[in-house]
Design a protein around this motif. Structure first.
Motif: not given
Length: 509
Positions: A381-383, A435-438, A443-445, A447-452
């Motif tokens: 779901l996160t992915a 982009f890559i680091f974010g 994927y961390k629990a 951290v919001p999914d949109w942030l990266g």
């Protein structure tokens, strides 16, 4: 009739000469930059293909198909790069030759000149959006199908030198698994230092898992056969049914076999001979696991599967159709979590009450599978959430890069194309680092999914706005300027202090 009167009805849709001139000025460096970046990406892909496929008997037209898929997946990455490069070079050339000054002196407004860059960025945004939403996922899916075909056509191509390959996970209810190791594969397909291991999992055994002081038997596993050979070669021959099957012809080796019935070891030596090992065909089996990759689905299908994982029903996910056969309907991750907690409670209560061992073992087996499915569902779901944000963030980067490129081009002015290229590379590096680091952090629990996926766009937009306000005569609307009054007051105070300090140290003549 003069030339400007020609065209009839379509004459009203004809672009103004000045707008067409600016757009052509952007188009030329855009095509050059796009070709440059795309060739770099394709060169890396071609080098990899030559090492893996060329000389292995694969049809040339299949390789062209594969290159087409790689090319389709490369464009969504290289088009934004070309946008930034072409915008800086076009704005720098127009500013360096004083053409922008001439336009402004002729009464052409700054927004009109700037709008041409934004129009070009909007068109490229639509192109990248189509590639990301539909064409890119289709290319990714076909590339994965090509990789699966390679493994069937020539299993040796899937072997990574110095690594074991084969059954990474044991399928549910499967009795045997195989792994293979090779020291390397030459251009003719010859293997060196080959080792093949065959192992078995059985229900009986001495392996246990302790859960809340309850020892649950998990069966056992043992290696049944080890084949070791110095050389190997893939061959194709007919079996007893007259069908062609692939085998690995092994030379200069030996076989160690374990006989579970007699509990003895048999050793077969073929150091001066050879033996054929039949490559087992992979059969499609149904397992209780999510085997979907978000990058292979178009945007509508991506949203549909994400909704199924989130709340609508796991049985709707490709690969989990067996839940329907089991008569189960699980309402997303939350529904699955409730089932897992219920099973956990039943196992604990059964252990305390001294329930039947077979019943506890069966429930624990189901609990283990559903717990693994729950963890896998959360990760999937996160992915999917991250992939949805990436599908929208990447096309919008084209618009942001053109928003940034115009003021940067004005800053460069007569510094030359070298400075334009350097600035473009620096900002591309900043963008892709965020982009890559974010994306990895998302994927961390906690951290919001949109942030990266959106962090890079946010950073570049902030830099663009700052350069636009400080390096051009563009002004924010008065309503926004009132809300940002503290910033302008601080900036004026800082400039006043800086000038006062600078005036204390007069320049020497």
């Amino acid at each position: 009739m003069v030339d400007t009167d020609r065209g009839g009805f379509f004459r009203k849709f004809k672009l103004p000469v000045l707008r067409l001139y600016i757009l052509k000025e952007i188009l030329s460096p855009f095509l050059v930059a796009l070709s440059f970046f795309t060739m770099i990406y394709m060169a890396v892909a071609i080098q990899k293909m030559i090492g893996l496929f060329v000389g292995k008997g694969i049809d040339f037209f299949r390789l062209l198909d594969y290159m087409g898929y790689v090319f389709g997946n490369t464009l969504p990455m290289t088009i934004p790069m070309a946008c930034l490069m072409s915008g800086i070079m076009a704005a720098g050339r127009l500013s360096g030759d004083s053409e922008i000054t001439a336009m402004r002196a002729s009464g052409v407004s700054f927004p009109f000149i700037y709008s041409n860059f934004l129009i070009f960025g909007f068109v490229t945004t639509l192109i990248v959006a189509y590639l990301n939403f539909y064409l890119g996922p289709e290319n990714t899916r076909k590339m994965k199908e090509f990789d699966n075909w390679i493994a069937t056509y020539n299993p040796l191509l899937a072997i990574q030198p110095g690594q074991f390959s084969g059954d990474k996970t044991q399928d549910l209810f499967a009795e045997k698994g195989r792994t293979m190791y090779s020291g390397g594969v030459d251009s003719n397909g010859n293997l060196s230092k080959v080792q093949i291991r065959e192992w078995q999992i059985s229900a009986s055994g001495t392996d246990y898992i302790v859960l809340n002081n309850l020892m649950v038997p998990m069966g056992g596993s043992r290696v049944l056969q080890i084949i070791n050979a110095n050389e190997g070669l893939l061959v194709e021959k007919k079996n007893a049914k007259g069908e062609y099957e692939k085998s690995i012809r092994l030379k200069k080796g030996f076989v160690i076999e374990w006989n579970p019935e007699t509990e003895s070891i048999n050793i077969t030596n073929f150091m001066n001979g050879e033996m054929d090992y039949n490559v087992p065909s992979k059969k499609e089996v149904k397992t209780l696991g999510i085997n979907v990759k978000p990058d292979t689905f178009s945007l509508p299908m991506l949203l549909e599967i994400r909704a199924a994982i989130e709340s609508e029903g796991l049985e709707k996910i490709p690969g989990l159709e067996m839940l329907n056969e089991m008569g189960m309907s699980i309402k997303g991750v939350d529904g699955l979590a409730q089932i897992v907690e219920k099973l956990k409670f039943e196992i604990l209560m059964g252990a305390q009450s001294g329930g039947g061992q077979d019943d506890l073992t069966q429930k624990f087996a189901i609990f283990s599978q559903l717990s693994e499915l729950l963890n896998e569902s959360k990760k999937t779901l996160t992915a999917f959430n991250i992939e949805v944000h990436k599908r929208f963030a990447t096309p919008l980067s084209c618009q942001i890069f053109f928003f940034l490129s115009f003021p940067l081009g004005l800053v460069v002015k007569r510094s030359g194309k070298g400075m334009s290229f350097t600035l473009a590379v620096v900002f591309l590096l900043v963008y892709y680092l965020f982009f890559i680091f974010g994306t990895g952090i998302s994927y961390k629990a906690n951290v919001p999914d949109w942030l990266g996926p959106w962090s890079a766009n946010i950073v570049i937009s902030a830099i663009s706005g700052y350069i636009m306000m400080t390096r051009t005569d563009a002004k924010l609307p008065e309503s926004i300027r009132r809300h940002l009054g503290f910033y302008f007051r601080f900036r004026n105070w800082w400039e006043t202090k800086f000038e006062a300090v600078k005036n204390r140290f007069p320049r020497k003549k």
